[in-house]
Design a protein around this motif. Structure first.
Motif, short mmCIF file in Angstrom:
data_model
loop_
_atom_site.label_atom_id
_atom_site.label_comp_id
_atom_site.label_asym_id
_atom_site.label_seq_id
_atom_site.Cartn_x
_atom_site.Cartn_y
_atom_site.Cartn_z
N ALA A 130 86.94 103.06 82.47
CA ALA A 130 86.71 102.42 83.64
C ALA A 130 85.24 101.96 83.93
N PHE A 131 84.44 102.86 83.43
CA PHE A 131 82.96 102.35 83.54
C PHE A 131 82.70 101.22 82.83
N PHE A 132 83.34 101.21 81.70
CA PHE A 132 82.90 99.99 80.62
C PHE A 132 83.37 98.50 81.50
N PHE A 133 84.87 98.68 82.04
CA PHE A 133 85.35 97.51 82.67
C PHE A 133 84.42 97.05 84.05
N LEU A 134 84.02 98.48 84.64
CA LEU A 134 83.42 98.16 85.97
C LEU A 134 82.18 97.45 85.49
N LEU A 135 81.54 97.84 84.83
CA LEU A 135 79.95 97.32 84.40
C LEU A 135 80.10 95.71 83.70
N LEU A 136 81.15 95.76 83.05
CA LEU A 136 81.19 94.18 82.33
C LEU A 136 81.64 93.16 83.19
N THR A 137 82.69 93.77 84.13
CA THR A 137 83.28 92.67 84.88
C THR A 137 82.33 92.39 86.35
N ARG A 138 81.34 93.08 86.61
CA ARG A 138 80.66 92.70 87.88
C ARG A 138 79.94 91.34 87.77
N PRO A 139 80.29 90.50 88.76
CA PRO A 139 79.71 89.05 88.68
C PRO A 139 78.15 89.13 88.91
N GLY A 140 77.74 88.27 88.22
CA GLY A 140 76.16 88.10 88.46
C GLY A 140 75.28 89.19 87.44
N GLN A 141 75.77 90.31 86.77
CA GLN A 141 75.19 91.18 86.22
C GLN A 141 75.32 91.11 84.66
N THR A 142 74.27 91.34 84.15
CA THR A 142 74.13 91.06 82.55
C THR A 142 73.97 92.44 81.92
N VAL A 143 74.56 92.91 81.13
CA VAL A 143 74.57 93.96 80.13
C VAL A 143 73.70 93.92 78.83
N GLU A 144 72.77 94.65 78.67
CA GLU A 144 72.13 94.58 77.44
C GLU A 144 72.97 94.82 76.29
N PRO A 145 73.00 94.00 75.00
CA PRO A 145 73.81 94.30 73.89
C PRO A 145 74.09 95.48 73.26
N SER A 146 72.86 96.32 73.36
CA SER A 146 73.00 97.85 72.87
C SER A 146 73.63 98.45 73.97
#
Length: 184
Positions: A48-64
């Protein structure tokens, strides 16, 4: 312990298959309830945390961080499969440990000739999951018996094997208990 580890691998495969379907189900199958619930909660939270973090609009996540978020649920899943497999095998081996004990046992059922009987026999050995009985009757594998071991609650079992001992009117009968003995 009776038998080798390979004797109990079917139990491990079943628990591992359940954990393959969803992490934690194998632990629940093995009656490790707190561990199973913990794995289910941890896995569900990380996914759930993975999908929440990756699906937030306008947010980028570091590749690591993204790689860690992808690997963590996979590691939990694989650890759940591994743990379920080995816990099932070693738990079954522990429960199948035989104790050489002679207990008077009331045995009821049908013998190889189909005649209903009740006799008092003696155990040669006993485990939570089975017993070796010393009986006078000839028995066929698959026959169901009602058993009352001295000092234990009444239970039922299924004849797995039977063999002659060489003594007249004495046979060894291997019985798998359909309801395990909890107090042993």
């Amino acid at each position: 312990m009776r038998g080798s580890r390979s004797t109990y691998e079917a139990y491990g495969r079943r628990a591992a298959r359940l954990s393959l379907y969803f992490p934690g189900l194998g632990q629940l199958q093995n009656r490790h309830y707190s561990k199973g619930i913990g794995v289910i909660v941890l896995f569900s939270f990380t996914v759930a945390f993975f999908f929440l973090l990756l699906t937030r609009p306008g947010q980028t996540v570091e590749p690591s961080v993204a790689a860690l978020l992808v690997l963590l649920p996979i590691v939990i899943w694989l650890a759940s499969i591994f743990d379920a497999y080995y816990s099932a095998i070693y738990g079954r081996m522990r429960d199948a440990k035989r104790f050489n004990v002679q207990l008077l046992t009331t045995i009821q059922g049908a013998d190889a000739a189909g005649l209903h009987f009740q006799e008092i026999g003696v155990t040669r050995n006993l485990s939570k999951l089975g017993a070796c009985l010393i009986m006078t009757r000839e028995m066929n594998p698959g026959t169901r018996l009602r058993l009352e071991f001295e000092g234990f609650p009444r239970t039922s079992g299924r004849v797995v094997w039977a063999k002659e001992t060489g003594n007249r009117d004495e046979r060894w009968v291997g019985v798998e208990l359909l309801k395990p003995i909890r107090e042993l």
